[in-house]
Design a protein around this motif. Sequence first.
Motif, PDB file in Angstrom:
ATOM      1  N   LEU A 154       0.818  -1.215   0.000  1.00 13.40           N
ATOM      2  CA  LEU A 154       0.000   0.000   0.000  1.00 13.40           C
ATOM      3  C   LEU A 154       0.849   1.262   0.000  1.00 13.40           C
ATOM      4  CD1 LEU A 154      -3.017  -0.638   2.366  1.00 13.40           C
ATOM      5  CD2 LEU A 154      -3.029  -0.138  -0.055  1.00 13.40           C
TER       6      LEU A 154
ATOM      7  N   LYS B 294      -7.954   2.004  11.148  1.00 17.33           N
ATOM      8  CA  LYS B 294      -9.228   2.727  11.155  1.00 17.33           C
ATOM      9  C   LYS B 294     -10.217   1.923  10.305  1.00 17.33           C
ATOM     10  CE  LYS B 294     -11.029   7.160   9.474  1.00 17.33           C
ATOM     11  NZ  LYS B 294     -11.889   6.541   8.444  1.00 17.33           N
TER      12      LYS B 294
ATOM     13  N   SER C  90     -12.386   0.747   7.609  1.00 17.49           N
ATOM     14  CA  SER C  90     -12.330   1.231   6.231  1.00 17.49           C
ATOM     15  C   SER C  90     -13.258   0.454   5.305  1.00 17.49           C
ATOM     16  CB  SER C  90     -10.888   1.168   5.713  1.00 17.49           C
ATOM     17  OG  SER C  90     -10.424  -0.162   5.770  1.00 17.49           O
TER      18      SER C  90
ATOM     19  N   TYR D 289     -12.452 -10.453  -4.586  1.00 15.10           N
ATOM     20  CA  TYR D 289     -11.458 -11.527  -4.587  1.00 15.10           C
ATOM     21  C   TYR D 289     -11.868 -12.671  -5.500  1.00 15.10           C
ATOM     22  CZ  TYR D 289      -8.829  -9.332  -0.840  1.00 15.10           C
ATOM     23  OH  TYR D 289      -8.065  -8.464  -0.114  1.00 15.10           O
TER      24      TYR D 289
ATOM     25  N   GLU E 230     -13.665   8.219  -1.441  1.00 12.86           N
ATOM     26  CA  GLU E 230     -13.075   7.015  -0.837  1.00 12.86           C
ATOM     27  C   GLU E 230     -11.864   7.401   0.017  1.00 12.86           C
ATOM     28  OE1 GLU E 230     -13.658   3.466  -1.623  1.00 12.86           O
ATOM     29  OE2 GLU E 230     -15.122   3.635  -3.238  1.00 12.86           O
TER      30      GLU E 230
ATOM     31  N   GLY F 250     -11.652   7.101   4.134  1.00  9.66           N
ATOM     32  CA  GLY F 250     -10.712   6.076   4.580  1.00  9.66           C
ATOM     33  C   GLY F 250     -10.944   4.729   3.939  1.00  9.66           C
ATOM     34  N   THR F 251     -11.957   4.622   3.069  1.00  6.84           N
ATOM     35  CA  THR F 251     -12.241   3.334   2.449  1.00  6.84           C
ATOM     36  C   THR F 251     -11.261   3.015   1.323  1.00  6.84           C
ATOM     37  OG1 THR F 251     -13.823   4.447   1.020  1.00  6.84           O
ATOM     38  CG2 THR F 251     -14.691   3.402   2.981  1.00  6.84           C
TER      39      THR F 251
ATOM     40  N   GLU G 153      -8.111   2.852   1.564  1.00  8.48           N
ATOM     41  CA  GLU G 153      -7.070   1.952   2.055  1.00  8.48           C
ATOM     42  C   GLU G 153      -7.501   0.499   1.887  1.00  8.48           C
ATOM     43  OE1 GLU G 153      -5.763   2.744   6.027  1.00  8.48           O
ATOM     44  OE2 GLU G 153      -4.077   1.371   5.831  1.00  8.48           O
ATOM     45  N   ASN G 154      -8.760   0.237   2.188  1.00  7.54           N
ATOM     46  CA  ASN G 154      -9.257  -1.122   2.036  1.00  7.54           C
ATOM     47  C   ASN G 154      -9.337  -1.508   0.561  1.00  7.54           C
ATOM     48  OD1 ASN G 154     -10.129  -3.550   2.915  1.00  7.54           O
ATOM     49  ND2 ASN G 154     -11.994  -2.805   3.870  1.00  7.54           N
ATOM     50  N   LEU G 155      -9.811  -0.571  -0.257  1.00 12.10           N
ATOM     51  CA  LEU G 155      -9.956  -0.843  -1.684  1.00 12.10           C
ATOM     52  C   LEU G 155      -8.593  -1.142  -2.304  1.00 12.10           C
ATOM     53  CD1 LEU G 155     -12.177  -0.882  -3.855  1.00 12.10           C
ATOM     54  CD2 LEU G 155     -11.566   1.477  -4.387  1.00 12.10           C
ATOM     55  N   LEU G 156      -7.590  -0.343  -1.937  1.00  8.49           N
ATOM     56  CA  LEU G 156      -6.255  -0.523  -2.515  1.00  8.49           C
ATOM     57  C   LEU G 156      -5.571  -1.787  -1.995  1.00  8.49           C
ATOM     58  CD1 LEU G 156      -4.786   3.096  -2.561  1.00  8.49           C
ATOM     59  CD2 LEU G 156      -5.643   1.765  -4.471  1.00  8.49           C
ATOM     60  N   ALA G 157      -6.023  -2.261  -0.845  1.00  6.27           N
ATOM     61  CA  ALA G 157      -5.420  -3.476  -0.301  1.00  6.27           C
ATOM     62  C   ALA G 157      -5.945  -4.724  -1.003  1.00  6.27           C
ATOM     63  CB  ALA G 157      -5.679  -3.568   1.206  1.00  6.27           C
ATOM     64  N   THR G 158      -6.988  -4.558  -1.802  1.00  9.14           N
ATOM     65  CA  THR G 158      -7.515  -5.693  -2.565  1.00  9.14           C
ATOM     66  C   THR G 158      -6.832  -5.731  -3.929  1.00  9.14           C
ATOM     67  OG1 THR G 158      -9.269  -4.538  -3.747  1.00  9.14           O
ATOM     68  CG2 THR G 158      -9.760  -5.244  -1.507  1.00  9.14           C
TER      69      THR G 158
END
Lengths: 309, 389
Positions: free
Chosen positions: A55, A87, A89, A107, B220, B224-225, B227-232
């Motif tokens: 990230l 946090k 997310s 996924y 996004e 803060g969402t 971060e989750n999106l980019l982690a996928t």
Amino acid sequence: MNVPLVIDVRGLSKSFGGRRVVDDFNLRVPRGAIYGFLGPNGSGKTTTIRMVCGLLKPEAGVGEVLGFDVLRESLKIKERVGYMTQKFSLYEDLSIRENLEFIARIYGLDRRAERVDQALADLGLAERQGQLAGKLSGGWKQRLALAACMIHEPALLLLDEPTAGVDPKARRDFWDQIRRYSAQGVTTLVSTHYMDEAVQCDSIAYIAYGKKLLDAPTAEIPNQIGLFAWRVSGRPLQEAQRLLEAQPGVDLVARFGTAVHVCGKDRAALEAAARAAKAAFPHVEIAPIETGFEEIFIYLMSGSVDNFQ
Amino acid sequence: MSRLALPRFEAPSFDVSWARVFAVFLKELVQMRRDRPTFAIMIMMPVIQLVLFGYAINTDPRHMPAVIELREDGPMTRAFLASLTASTYIDIVSIVTRAEDGDAALRSGQANFLISIPEGFERRLVRGERPQILIAADTSDPVAAGGAIGAIQQIAQSAFAPEFVGPLAFLAPAPAPYEIVVHRRFNPAGVSSFNIVPALLGVILTMTMVMITSIALTRESERGTMENLLATPVRPIEVMIGKTTPYIFVGAIQVVIVMTIAVLLFHIPFTGSLIAFLIGVTLFIFANLMLGYLISTLAKTQMQAMQMTFFVFLPSILLSGFMFPFRAMPAWAQAIGECLPITHFLRIVREVVLKGAGFADVIGDLMPLGAILLVLAGVALARFRRTLD
Ligand SMILES: Nc1ncnc2c1ncn2[C@@H]1O[C@H](COP(=O)(O)OP(=O)(O)O)[C@@H](O)[C@H]1O
Ligand SMILES: [Mg+2]
């Protein structure tokens, strides 16, 4: 050790606005391990975890995660990693079920409805699945986030303070879960502020100001730190504690029930301090004791101030 | 740290997973549906705008002050003047005999129209020489003037017709035995009212499509969402397609609303090729979505995204030919205008809707529109940060 390494990063560094927040960080996490990641606020834990899962782009350093190059194969890493952000997310304007289904679709999971149902049942949220995620309390949000990052059965879990603000019962459930995963070969890197969680980890890396200060199997940490402890009990404990805190060679005075534990790295100075307390208050009992994890972690966590600058 | 630096540490991948696109699309659709106020605005805005502008167009402006420059006085002229007075379109404020007096009244704003009936009008009319009635109109408010000009022509026709009986009956058939010459003053280009409604479609689409997609990514990030999106493992192009597709439907609904109102309420004749129109409007919607998406890769906050949207919106109104005649603008302004999707869309829609153009006639604007779309999409994709840096 011939257990393959799931995380093997060397020299990771990252700066923000010219300030190094992670400096020359190395980490080797074997498969199936539960690796604790400790450090005061702002010490660089989140930044490190983000670099590990692709990230954030490291300024320097190389490494492999799950056998994939951390710089060039982040998409492959992302497919196999479950990352729980510090946090919340997920989408607050989606329902619990919609959030899980979104992740399951992203996924490309088969048997999607079944998996989501299972996750909801495990969570105990099956009846509330239509509720908006934003309406959940903090503890439930954490559980949902954990379920979301586990739904694709990742080989590596990166959990960034997953239990902050969660009640003790939920924390115990959560750790039971982690240990079950670990037994199945899932590797976990978890940052935490809780001592009782830290001691459950197989190994611990401790970071402050972006530098790793300690990295060892949990059982070896007391020796590595070289912290000595004395137990002081009896009356007047309050006054004795105040006196001990003022003594040279005392790095930590912590109350444990009806006693205080005095810790210090300089064995002689610590003993002198204990004896000074005995001299001042003849009724107190003093005795050297084996340094426990509790003292170690209180020492680690309290000895360092928050690292924000 | 610099958001301008592209993440170079991984080659972009073009293997699009439609399952992931669908995941993003579905999520975006649900979020859009839940965001009731925004959704309502997207649907209501075309209606409200059209009705507002529609008043400006539809208000037959009445009681427009006019000065009559009268050089002769006969039965037919008198009948014409009587009809003008009787109609509520024109209020005759004065009758003059000298051209200078009429001009002065027009220039001072005392009158909006100067209607001149030349010397020997009736005599030449009877001889079949097609004499002229001269209307000088203050078209600085072209929409207002336009209605009255039309009315005057009608009034003339109905005023003279009853006179063309008996020996003069030969004058009755069309074309009229007189000629009405209109001089538009102060805004010679004039904007026909029919121009505005189809053009409004362009303005409405630009405003909503760009505005809504401009916050696609910043929202996004702010919540803060991201971060989750980019982690996928989701790819930038999948995010782009998935996030913008729901708004294609919104655009389509807006097109239907605007065109329905245009045809039913404003009686805009739709004369050209429907296919050409549909291709044009589709390209235009796509281009606007990409423009908004590009903004969302540039802006750090939703606030910035809004400001950038207005930064795009103003030239879209001012330099596209919507507000001012395109060819009358200086070269640099035309150059900017050519880069705006709406400029080409306005030409397409005017050509097709009003002038009856077919596909081949508007290909010259469809191509640049497509090119703009590709450039915007390419830049937006290159700008998408795959990391939180
Ligand atoms: N995106 C960012 N931009 C600027 N500074 C940042 C950013 N992320 C983290 N930092 C800074 O880097 C330091 C380490 O932060 P972080 O990794 O979040 O620490 P931790 O997770 O241990 O609390 C902090 O001083 C923080 O303020
Ligand atoms: Mg953190």
